[in-house]
Design a protein around this motif. Structure first.
Motif, PDB file in Angstrom:
ATOM      1  N   ASN A   8       0.876  -1.178   0.000  1.00  0.00           N
ATOM      2  CA  ASN A   8       0.000   0.000   0.000  1.00  0.00           C
ATOM      3  C   ASN A   8       0.912   1.226   0.000  1.00  0.00           C
ATOM      4  N   ILE A   9       0.937   1.944  -1.124  1.00  0.00           N
ATOM      5  CA  ILE A   9       1.928   3.009  -1.281  1.00  0.00           C
ATOM      6  C   ILE A   9       1.392   4.387  -0.881  1.00  0.00           C
ATOM      7  N   ARG A  10       0.151   4.464  -0.434  1.00  0.00           N
ATOM      8  CA  ARG A  10      -0.417   5.710   0.097  1.00  0.00           C
ATOM      9  C   ARG A  10      -0.258   6.879  -0.891  1.00  0.00           C
ATOM     10  N   LYS A  11      -0.431   6.538  -2.166  1.00  0.00           N
ATOM     11  CA  LYS A  11      -0.327   7.544  -3.234  1.00  0.00           C
ATOM     12  C   LYS A  11       1.040   8.232  -3.254  1.00  0.00           C
ATOM     13  N   GLY A  12       2.059   7.514  -2.790  1.00  0.00           N
ATOM     14  CA  GLY A  12       3.412   8.054  -2.810  1.00  0.00           C
ATOM     15  C   GLY A  12       3.720   9.021  -1.685  1.00  0.00           C
ATOM     16  N   LEU A  13       2.793   9.175  -0.741  1.00  0.00           N
ATOM     17  CA  LEU A  13       2.985  10.115   0.365  1.00  0.00           C
ATOM     18  C   LEU A  13       3.688   9.419   1.521  1.00  0.00           C
ATOM     19  N   GLY A  14       4.877   9.919   1.865  1.00  0.00           N
ATOM     20  CA  GLY A  14       5.677   9.298   2.900  1.00  0.00           C
ATOM     21  C   GLY A  14       5.284   9.719   4.301  1.00  0.00           C
ATOM     22  N   THR A  15       5.896   9.092   5.285  1.00  0.00           N
ATOM     23  CA  THR A  15       5.622   9.430   6.679  1.00  0.00           C
ATOM     24  C   THR A  15       6.214  10.786   7.056  1.00  0.00           C
ATOM     25  N   ASP A  16       7.005  11.359   6.167  1.00  0.00           N
ATOM     26  CA  ASP A  16       7.501  12.719   6.359  1.00  0.00           C
ATOM     27  C   ASP A  16       6.609  13.748   5.675  1.00  0.00           C
ATOM     28  N   ASP A  22       9.529   8.298  -6.368  1.00  0.00           N
ATOM     29  CA  ASP A  22      10.811   7.639  -6.604  1.00  0.00           C
ATOM     30  C   ASP A  22      11.207   6.758  -5.433  1.00  0.00           C
ATOM     31  N   ARG A  23      10.814   7.158  -4.218  1.00  0.00           N
ATOM     32  CA  ARG A  23      11.140   6.333  -3.048  1.00  0.00           C
ATOM     33  C   ARG A  23      10.374   5.012  -3.076  1.00  0.00           C
ATOM     34  N   ILE A  24       9.132   5.060  -3.558  1.00  0.00           N
ATOM     35  CA  ILE A  24       8.352   3.822  -3.670  1.00  0.00           C
ATOM     36  C   ILE A  24       9.076   2.833  -4.585  1.00  0.00           C
ATOM     37  N   LEU A  25       9.534   3.300  -5.735  1.00  0.00           N
ATOM     38  CA  LEU A  25      10.227   2.417  -6.665  1.00  0.00           C
ATOM     39  C   LEU A  25      11.557   1.944  -6.090  1.00  0.00           C
ATOM     40  N   ASP A  26      12.213   2.777  -5.316  1.00  0.00           N
ATOM     41  CA  ASP A  26      13.444   2.339  -4.655  1.00  0.00           C
ATOM     42  C   ASP A  26      13.157   1.196  -3.678  1.00  0.00           C
ATOM     43  N   HIS A 183       1.513   0.455  11.478  1.00  0.00           N
ATOM     44  CA  HIS A 183       2.041   1.584  10.745  1.00  0.00           C
ATOM     45  C   HIS A 183       3.540   1.389  10.526  1.00  0.00           C
ATOM     46  N   SER A 184       4.065   1.861   9.395  1.00  0.00           N
ATOM     47  CA  SER A 184       5.447   1.553   9.039  1.00  0.00           C
ATOM     48  C   SER A 184       6.459   2.026  10.069  1.00  0.00           C
ATOM     49  N   ARG A 185       6.155   3.120  10.755  1.00  0.00           N
ATOM     50  CA  ARG A 185       7.084   3.641  11.756  1.00  0.00           C
ATOM     51  C   ARG A 185       7.096   2.795  13.026  1.00  0.00           C
ATOM     52  N   ARG A 186       5.941   2.232  13.342  1.00  0.00           N
ATOM     53  CA  ARG A 186       5.827   1.386  14.535  1.00  0.00           C
ATOM     54  C   ARG A 186       4.738   0.357  14.281  1.00  0.00           C
ATOM     55  N   PRO A 187       5.071  -0.721  13.579  1.00  0.00           N
ATOM     56  CA  PRO A 187       4.046  -1.669  13.119  1.00  0.00           C
ATOM     57  C   PRO A 187       3.299  -2.345  14.269  1.00  0.00           C
ATOM     58  N   VAL A 188       1.970  -2.259  14.210  1.00  0.00           N
ATOM     59  CA  VAL A 188       1.122  -2.901  15.211  1.00  0.00           C
ATOM     60  C   VAL A 188       0.066  -3.802  14.568  1.00  0.00           C
ATOM     61  N   GLY A 189      -0.197  -3.631  13.254  1.00  0.00           N
ATOM     62  CA  GLY A 189      -1.273  -4.385  12.613  1.00  0.00           C
ATOM     63  C   GLY A 189      -0.804  -5.182  11.414  1.00  0.00           C
ATOM     64  N   CYS A 190      -1.396  -6.372  11.245  1.00  0.00           N
ATOM     65  CA  CYS A 190      -1.109  -7.232  10.077  1.00  0.00           C
ATOM     66  C   CYS A 190      -2.194  -6.999   9.022  1.00  0.00           C
ATOM     67  N   GLU A 211      14.954   1.241   6.368  1.00  0.00           N
ATOM     68  CA  GLU A 211      14.766   2.650   6.719  1.00  0.00           C
ATOM     69  C   GLU A 211      14.019   3.383   5.612  1.00  0.00           C
ATOM     70  N   ARG A 212      14.339   3.054   4.372  1.00  0.00           N
ATOM     71  CA  ARG A 212      13.653   3.686   3.244  1.00  0.00           C
ATOM     72  C   ARG A 212      12.175   3.316   3.230  1.00  0.00           C
ATOM     73  N   ALA A 213      11.856   2.042   3.506  1.00  0.00           N
ATOM     74  CA  ALA A 213      10.462   1.608   3.519  1.00  0.00           C
ATOM     75  C   ALA A 213       9.684   2.268   4.655  1.00  0.00           C
ATOM     76  N   ARG A 214      10.315   2.483   5.785  1.00  0.00           N
ATOM     77  CA  ARG A 214       9.634   3.140   6.905  1.00  0.00           C
ATOM     78  C   ARG A 214       9.325   4.599   6.611  1.00  0.00           C
ATOM     79  N   LEU A 215      10.008   5.151   5.617  1.00  0.00           N
ATOM     80  CA  LEU A 215       9.800   6.549   5.256  1.00  0.00           C
ATOM     81  C   LEU A 215       8.869   6.724   4.062  1.00  0.00           C
ATOM     82  N   ALA A 216       8.859   5.757   3.144  1.00  0.00           N
ATOM     83  CA  ALA A 216       8.191   5.932   1.849  1.00  0.00           C
ATOM     84  C   ALA A 216       6.674   5.895   1.931  1.00  0.00           C
TER      85      ALA A 216
END
Length: 230
Positions: A8-16, A22-26, A183-190, A211-216
């Motif tokens: 789930n790429i959240r429309k390319g919107l990162g946690t920042d 480009d981060r999604i593809l990385d 959530h990618s920063r602190r995963p609690v759900g499957c 680290e990149r996945a936790r941000l993307a």
């Protein structure tokens, strides 16, 4: 052996809060899957263009299954499937789901190294009742087609490991053990799941947490290595 993944790429919107496709593809290159089911791959409003520009995808390892004929679109209700350039696309179709809110699924039939594989990507409703109906609808539509080894995957929005809509996957399916992806920063759900039909053998599986996945994105990608049983 091949690797399948769901993200789930959240429309390319990162946690920042930065929109960086480009981060999604990385991250996808880190996972190095042969086939990827994406959720929230398209913008929901306006022209509903892909959150991953087609030219950016084309410069990398993947091509998009062409579900959307609109300029700049790759998905159906945000669902899309990417495959390596060496994979042959035999057939593809969007799947209509019973829904309370805009939801859908996508199906692609592929040839990978001469072996057939069906992929279903989905993003299910927030309502448990509608999720169960949607899983039943997906299974019914898959079973209406010719038999083929099938991977069903996506963001099922199901917090229960074995209850809720997961009960709709009968003995003809194997739910892959994965781990927490949201959530990618602190995963609690499957919430992100992969399900196999019995003609596929699970070799390994997991959640990709770099680290990149936790941000993307706010979801982490999940993956499974599988073999055909024949």
């Amino acid at each position: 052996m091949i690797t399948v993944a769901s993200y789930n790429i959240r429309k390319g919107l990162g946690t920042d809060r930065r929109r960086r496709p480009d981060r999604i593809l990385d991250v996808l290159h880190e996972v190095s899957a042969d086939v990827v089911a994406l959720q929230e791959a398209d913008r929901r409003f306006g022209a509903r263009q892909s959150a991953l520009p087609s030219d950016l995808i084309a410069r990398g390892e993947y091509k998009a299954v062409p579900f959307d004929i609109r300029p700049g679109g790759i998905g159906w209700h945000g669902n899309a499937i990417l495959v390596r350039h060496s994979v042959d696309i035999l057939d593809y179709v969007p799947l209509d789901l019973p829904r309370l809110e805009p939801r859908g699924a996508v199906l692609a039939e592929l040839s990978i190294g001469g072996k057939a594989l069906r992929i279903v990507g989905m993003h299910l409703d927030l309502s448990g009742l509608w999720r169960r109906r949607q899983v039943r609808a997906v299974i019914d539509q898959v079973r209406s087609r010719a038999p083929m080894p099938t991977v069903l995957m996506g963001d099922l929005n199901e917090w229960s490991l074995n209850g809720g809509c997961m009960r709709e996957f009968d003995d003809g399916h194997h739910v892959v053990p994965l781990g927490r992806s949201y959530h990618s920063r602190r995963p609690v759900g499957c919430l992100d799941r992969i399900i196999l039909t019995p003609d596929l053998h699970l070799v390994a599986s997991g959640v990709h947490s770099s680290e990149r996945a936790r941000l993307a994105s706010d979801h982490l990608p999940v993956w499974a290595k599988v073999n055909w049983t024949d």
